[in-house]
Enzyme design. Structure first.
Site, PDB file in Angstrom:
ATOM      1  N   SER A 130      58.155 -32.159   0.397  1.00 12.46           N
ATOM      2  CA  SER A 130      57.524 -32.126   1.708  1.00 12.46           C
ATOM      3  C   SER A 130      57.362 -30.673   2.137  1.00 12.46           C
ATOM      4  O   SER A 130      56.708 -29.894   1.454  1.00 12.46           O
ATOM      5  CB  SER A 130      58.332 -32.965   2.710  1.00 12.46           C
ATOM      6  OG  SER A 130      57.579 -33.208   3.884  1.00 12.46           O
ATOM      7  N   GLU A 230      50.240 -34.628  -2.351  1.00  8.22           N
ATOM      8  CA  GLU A 230      50.679 -35.840  -1.657  1.00  8.22           C
ATOM      9  C   GLU A 230      50.735 -35.508  -0.178  1.00  8.22           C
ATOM     10  O   GLU A 230      50.663 -34.362   0.231  1.00  8.22           O
ATOM     11  CB  GLU A 230      52.057 -36.294  -2.160  1.00  8.22           C
ATOM     12  CG  GLU A 230      53.187 -35.282  -1.943  1.00  8.22           C
ATOM     13  CD  GLU A 230      53.811 -35.313  -0.546  1.00  8.22           C
ATOM     14  OE1 GLU A 230      53.801 -36.380   0.095  1.00  8.22           O
ATOM     15  OE2 GLU A 230      54.309 -34.264  -0.100  1.00  8.22           O
ATOM     16  N   HIS A 301      56.121 -39.112  -0.401  1.00  6.95           N
ATOM     17  CA  HIS A 301      57.025 -39.740   0.560  1.00  6.95           C
ATOM     18  C   HIS A 301      57.213 -41.224   0.238  1.00  6.95           C
ATOM     19  O   HIS A 301      56.857 -42.115   1.005  1.00  6.95           O
ATOM     20  CB  HIS A 301      56.491 -39.558   1.977  1.00  6.95           C
ATOM     21  CG  HIS A 301      56.564 -38.143   2.467  1.00  6.95           C
ATOM     22  ND1 HIS A 301      55.775 -37.134   1.962  1.00  6.95           N
ATOM     23  CD2 HIS A 301      57.351 -37.558   3.416  1.00  6.95           C
ATOM     24  CE1 HIS A 301      56.061 -35.994   2.584  1.00  6.95           C
ATOM     25  NE2 HIS A 301      57.010 -36.223   3.461  1.00  6.95           N
TER      26      HIS A 301
END
Length: 331
Positions: A130, A230, A301
């Site tokens: 992330s 992502e 995620h």
């Protein structure tokens, strides 16, 4: 705010990388690993206990940074405090790798405050995802050795996550990662946009953070790279906007292949929405490139996300929808 003054032009000088940077050491049972919070504040002592539980279950001994439970607004302490914890872990010879507690936002703020000389002299695996993308990309640019884009210390380390981490970090293996089985475990089937194989340095991560670093001296060259991306909770038009930024910056023209993993919660739920679907947005940017590309890998995620060798040389097979490491990332 604290740390912002360090973001001036003087911080933009890029040191030359070593010709053949040493690889980080492989992890072994009983190794001490550092745990830091480089971005958003954690949720309290429960998060520390959760991280300790997971890492001890891996056979590792966690050593938490002194500011890991700090808070400065929405950040886990000031920029200086968060950077100091990371710097200390790379200076400590007893620490063999470094895990991030969580993502959120804040990693990019500490990049000018890190001791890059020490990070290059003391190769250690950095693990997280992330917002930790900012650190992975900066390590690829400034340190020259691979890191692991995978679960944070507080993530749920399901079998796919743990097995891929073990093969990369403990076994010094050269695994082939991904494929239909992992896609099914993540809940979204993959799709080949254009078949074929390509080799290059695996670079990317969270699409929001990749686009945030555009035009900065912390982004590595994507020439000939395999781009992976992502994201989470981003509407279709925002994914469109970020891919357009990559196209205008020349990144999409430079890469040799692309894998788009999971985009969790990236769907407009308005009843009268009549815009593009996420797949249409992705196809709009990737299909015309004429290079191997696929979507749906269990990257991002999702609870069973793969641990990926960020910054390493890999081979992408868009027909099989896999990523194969070409040489070990640890010694």
């Amino acid at each position: 705010m604290a740390g912002l003054s360090a973001l001036g032009a003087a911080a933009y000088a890029t040191p030359a990388l070593p010709k053949a940077p040493r690889k980080p050491p492989r992890l072994k049972t009983g190794d001490v690993v550092g745990v830091v919070a480089p971005a958003s504040a954690i949720d309290g002592e429960d998060s520390v206990e959760r991280a300790a539980w997971w890492l001890k279950g891996m056979g590792l001994e966690p050593r938490f940074g002194p500011h890991v439970a700090g808070r400065y607004g929405y950040l886990a302490g000031t920029d200086e405090d968060r950077a100091a914890d990371l710097n200390a872990m790379y200076a400590d010879p007893a620490v063999k790798a470094v895990f991030a507690m969580r993502g959120g936002w804040g990693g990019a703020r500490i990049l000018p405050l890190l001791d890059w000389d020490a990070i290059r002299r003391n190769p250690k695996l950095l693990l997280g995802f992330s917002d930790v993308t900012a650190l992975h990309l900066a390590f690829a640019r400034r340190a020259g050795y691979a890191t692991i884009h995978g679960g944070n210390a507080t993530s749920s380390w399901r079998p796919e996550s743990w097995e891929s981490l073990w093969r990369l970090a403990f076994a010094a293996d050269v695994p082939t990662l991904g494929g239909p089985a992992g896609e099914l475990a993540s809940g979204r089937a993959g799709r080949t946009i254009r078949g074929g194989t390509a080799r290059g340095r695996l670079l990317g991560g969270n699409l929001t953070i990749v686009s945030t670093l555009m035009g900065t001296p912390w982004l590595p060259s994507f020439k000939g790279a395999i781009l992976f991306a992502e994201d989470t909770n981003e509407a279709e038009y925002r994914i469109d906007r970020m891919f357009q930024q990559l196209r205008l910056a020349g990144v999409l023209d430079d890469v040799a292949g692309v894998v788009f993993g999971q985009c969790t919660g990236c769907r407009t739920t308005e009843a009268d929405y009549n815009g593009f679907t996420l797949d249409q947005v992705i196809d709009h940017y990737l299909a015309p490139l004429g290079i191997p590309a696929f979507t749906g890998g269990n990257i991002g995620h999702v609870s069973n996300q793969l641990s990926l060798p960020s910054g390493a040389l890999v081979e992408l097979d868009a027909d099989a929808r896999t990523i194969r490491l070409l040489s070990p990332i640890v010694s």
